[in-house]
Design an enzyme around this catalytic site. Sequence first.
Site, PDB file in Angstrom:
ATOM      1  N   ARG A   1     156.839 -72.311  21.309  1.00  0.00           N
ATOM      2  CA  ARG A   1     155.347 -72.768  21.554  1.00  0.00           C
ATOM      3  C   ARG A   1     155.204 -74.052  20.633  1.00  0.00           C
ATOM      4  O   ARG A   1     154.324 -74.764  20.578  1.00  0.00           O
ATOM      5  CB  ARG A   1     154.067 -71.772  21.041  1.00  0.00           C
ATOM      6  CG  ARG A   1     154.136 -70.648  22.029  1.00  0.00           C
ATOM      7  CD  ARG A   1     153.016 -70.037  22.210  1.00  0.00           C
ATOM      8  NE  ARG A   1     151.787 -70.922  22.603  1.00  0.00           N
ATOM      9  CZ  ARG A   1     150.697 -70.787  22.523  1.00  0.00           C
ATOM     10  NH1 ARG A   1     150.280 -69.467  22.074  1.00  0.00           N
ATOM     11  NH2 ARG A   1     149.668 -71.590  22.797  1.00  0.00           N
TER      12      ARG A   1
ATOM     13  N   ASP B   1     153.254 -71.462  27.907  1.00  0.00           N
ATOM     14  CA  ASP B   1     151.990 -71.072  26.992  1.00  0.00           C
ATOM     15  C   ASP B   1     151.008 -72.234  26.790  1.00  0.00           C
ATOM     16  O   ASP B   1     149.986 -71.899  26.122  1.00  0.00           O
ATOM     17  CB  ASP B   1     152.527 -70.241  25.890  1.00  0.00           C
ATOM     18  CG  ASP B   1     152.811 -69.055  26.212  1.00  0.00           C
ATOM     19  OD1 ASP B   1     152.049 -68.173  26.993  1.00  0.00           O
ATOM     20  OD2 ASP B   1     153.862 -68.445  25.509  1.00  0.00           O
TER      21      ASP B   1
ATOM     22  N   CYS C   1     141.394 -68.393  23.460  1.00  0.00           N
ATOM     23  CA  CYS C   1     142.469 -69.241  23.403  1.00  0.00           C
ATOM     24  C   CYS C   1     142.627 -70.313  24.375  1.00  0.00           C
ATOM     25  O   CYS C   1     143.667 -71.074  24.215  1.00  0.00           O
ATOM     26  CB  CYS C   1     143.737 -68.319  23.278  1.00  0.00           C
ATOM     27  SG  CYS C   1     143.931 -67.207  24.872  1.00  0.00           S
TER      28      CYS C   1
ATOM     29  N   GLU D   1     143.994 -73.244  21.760  1.00  0.00           N
ATOM     30  CA  GLU D   1     143.477 -72.675  20.511  1.00  0.00           C
ATOM     31  C   GLU D   1     144.546 -72.628  19.503  1.00  0.00           C
ATOM     32  O   GLU D   1     144.354 -72.821  18.339  1.00  0.00           O
ATOM     33  CB  GLU D   1     142.926 -71.326  20.934  1.00  0.00           C
ATOM     34  CG  GLU D   1     142.663 -70.518  19.567  1.00  0.00           C
ATOM     35  CD  GLU D   1     142.177 -69.221  19.671  1.00  0.00           C
ATOM     36  OE1 GLU D   1     140.727 -69.137  19.331  1.00  0.00           O
ATOM     37  OE2 GLU D   1     142.622 -68.335  19.953  1.00  0.00           O
ATOM     38  N   ASP D   2     145.834 -72.216  19.738  1.00  0.00           N
ATOM     39  CA  ASP D   2     146.801 -71.696  18.964  1.00  0.00           C
ATOM     40  C   ASP D   2     147.583 -72.934  18.174  1.00  0.00           C
ATOM     41  O   ASP D   2     147.988 -72.830  17.228  1.00  0.00           O
ATOM     42  CB  ASP D   2     148.121 -70.914  19.588  1.00  0.00           C
ATOM     43  CG  ASP D   2     147.461 -69.652  19.941  1.00  0.00           C
ATOM     44  OD1 ASP D   2     146.644 -68.969  19.443  1.00  0.00           O
ATOM     45  OD2 ASP D   2     147.731 -69.158  21.105  1.00  0.00           O
TER      46      ASP D   2
ATOM     47  N   ARG E   1     152.358 -63.948  13.882  1.00  0.00           N
ATOM     48  CA  ARG E   1     152.704 -65.357  14.278  1.00  0.00           C
ATOM     49  C   ARG E   1     152.459 -66.220  13.112  1.00  0.00           C
ATOM     50  O   ARG E   1     152.926 -67.293  12.845  1.00  0.00           O
ATOM     51  CB  ARG E   1     151.733 -65.622  15.336  1.00  0.00           C
ATOM     52  CG  ARG E   1     151.911 -64.884  16.572  1.00  0.00           C
ATOM     53  CD  ARG E   1     153.159 -65.567  17.126  1.00  0.00           C
ATOM     54  NE  ARG E   1     153.641 -64.999  18.506  1.00  0.00           N
ATOM     55  CZ  ARG E   1     153.178 -65.408  19.673  1.00  0.00           C
ATOM     56  NH1 ARG E   1     152.397 -66.173  19.854  1.00  0.00           N
ATOM     57  NH2 ARG E   1     153.604 -64.638  20.876  1.00  0.00           N
TER      58      ARG E   1
ATOM     59  N   HIS F   1     146.776 -61.377  17.483  1.00  0.00           N
ATOM     60  CA  HIS F   1     146.218 -62.221  16.524  1.00  0.00           C
ATOM     61  C   HIS F   1     145.245 -61.621  15.923  1.00  0.00           C
ATOM     62  O   HIS F   1     144.275 -60.879  16.531  1.00  0.00           O
ATOM     63  CB  HIS F   1     145.825 -63.619  17.305  1.00  0.00           C
ATOM     64  CG  HIS F   1     146.672 -64.477  17.866  1.00  0.00           C
ATOM     65  ND1 HIS F   1     146.952 -65.014  19.014  1.00  0.00           N
ATOM     66  CD2 HIS F   1     147.684 -65.001  17.092  1.00  0.00           C
ATOM     67  CE1 HIS F   1     147.979 -65.653  19.106  1.00  0.00           C
ATOM     68  NE2 HIS F   1     148.382 -66.004  18.049  1.00  0.00           N
TER      69      HIS F   1
HETATM   70  C1  CIR Z   1     151.451 -66.053  23.271  1.00  0.00           C
HETATM   71  O1  CIR Z   1     152.165 -65.125  23.003  1.00  0.00           O
HETATM   72  O2  CIR Z   1     151.546 -67.105  22.525  1.00  0.00           O
HETATM   73  C2  CIR Z   1     150.900 -66.302  24.598  1.00  0.00           C
HETATM   74  N1  CIR Z   1     151.420 -65.624  25.788  1.00  0.00           N
HETATM   75  C3  CIR Z   1     149.262 -65.936  24.468  1.00  0.00           C
HETATM   76  C4  CIR Z   1     148.539 -66.661  23.499  1.00  0.00           C
HETATM   77  C5  CIR Z   1     147.087 -66.069  23.257  1.00  0.00           C
HETATM   78  N2  CIR Z   1     146.514 -67.033  22.191  1.00  0.00           N
HETATM   79  C6  CIR Z   1     145.320 -66.430  21.714  1.00  0.00           C
HETATM   80  O3  CIR Z   1     144.845 -65.422  21.995  1.00  0.00           O
HETATM   81  N3  CIR Z   1     144.929 -67.371  20.733  1.00  0.00           N
END
Ligand code: CIR
Length: 258
Positions: free
Chosen positions: A88, A63, A250, A68-69, A133, A163
């Site tokens: 992650r 991922d 993201c 962004e995360d 999360r 999110h």
């Molecule tokens: C996740 O589940 O963490 C990733 N497959 C997708 C993350 C998407 N992030 C976001 O929209 N900020």
Amino acid sequence: MEVVLIAITRGVSAGIGACELTHLEREAIDVAWARAQHRAYEEALARAGCRVESLPALDDLPDSVFVEDVAIVLDEIAVITRPGAESRRPEAAHIAPVLARHRRVTFVRPPGTLDGGDVLRLGRRIFVGLSGRSDENGIEQLRTVAWPYGYTVTAVPVSGCLHLKSAITEAAPGVVLVNPAWVDAGVFGKVSVVEIAPEEPYAANGLLAGDRLIYPVSFPRTRKRLEAAGVAIEAVDVSELQKAEGAVTCCSLVFPAE
Ligand code: CIR
């Protein structure tokens, strides 16, 4: 003086097929096509005036394209997060040295969890989704870092989506794009609201960059509503990344250069 925007991106992992999925069924992802779409997304950022810093793909972190995360970049400081999904967490160590070139860096510590996808900044007001999360402890750590710089940090319940920014994003200064089924827009105070077209539930995620909104081609009905509200759209096709539950915010960290 013109503000220079930096956009940090990371190439699509060869392992993206093993990504985290919460609300979607797994579908095969064409990595070559995902990479081509991601390059076009980077070009859209450049056209919007961003200086794109494209980081190499991390093939063992499925991922990791979703940069962004793993960080929240404020004007004054960067907060490296501790993502809610355990798979992650190693991504954070890869982004910290990159952001250290732009901001002083601080870290969310265990047991707190925080995903950047849950963090919506509207001026000096920061809203954080209480999602699967991000938890109270992570939000409190962000509050402790941000309040000395004059930010308020407000936890916002979200339901039905991954999110907070699946449910609401800033579409233009003072305008938010909202899916009212997933979040209550009343929480965000005095803002103009554009509601998504109900038949496009994933349509509330757009990326405001400079004078335009980078926005997926897959939501034509909501796009019409945005254009009617005067929002300038830069359309991108991110269909392969959407299969990984990704969206347009993201895939980058966009912030003003120091
Ligand atoms: C996740 O589940 O963490 C990733 N497959 C997708 C993350 C998407 N992030 C976001 O929209 N900020």
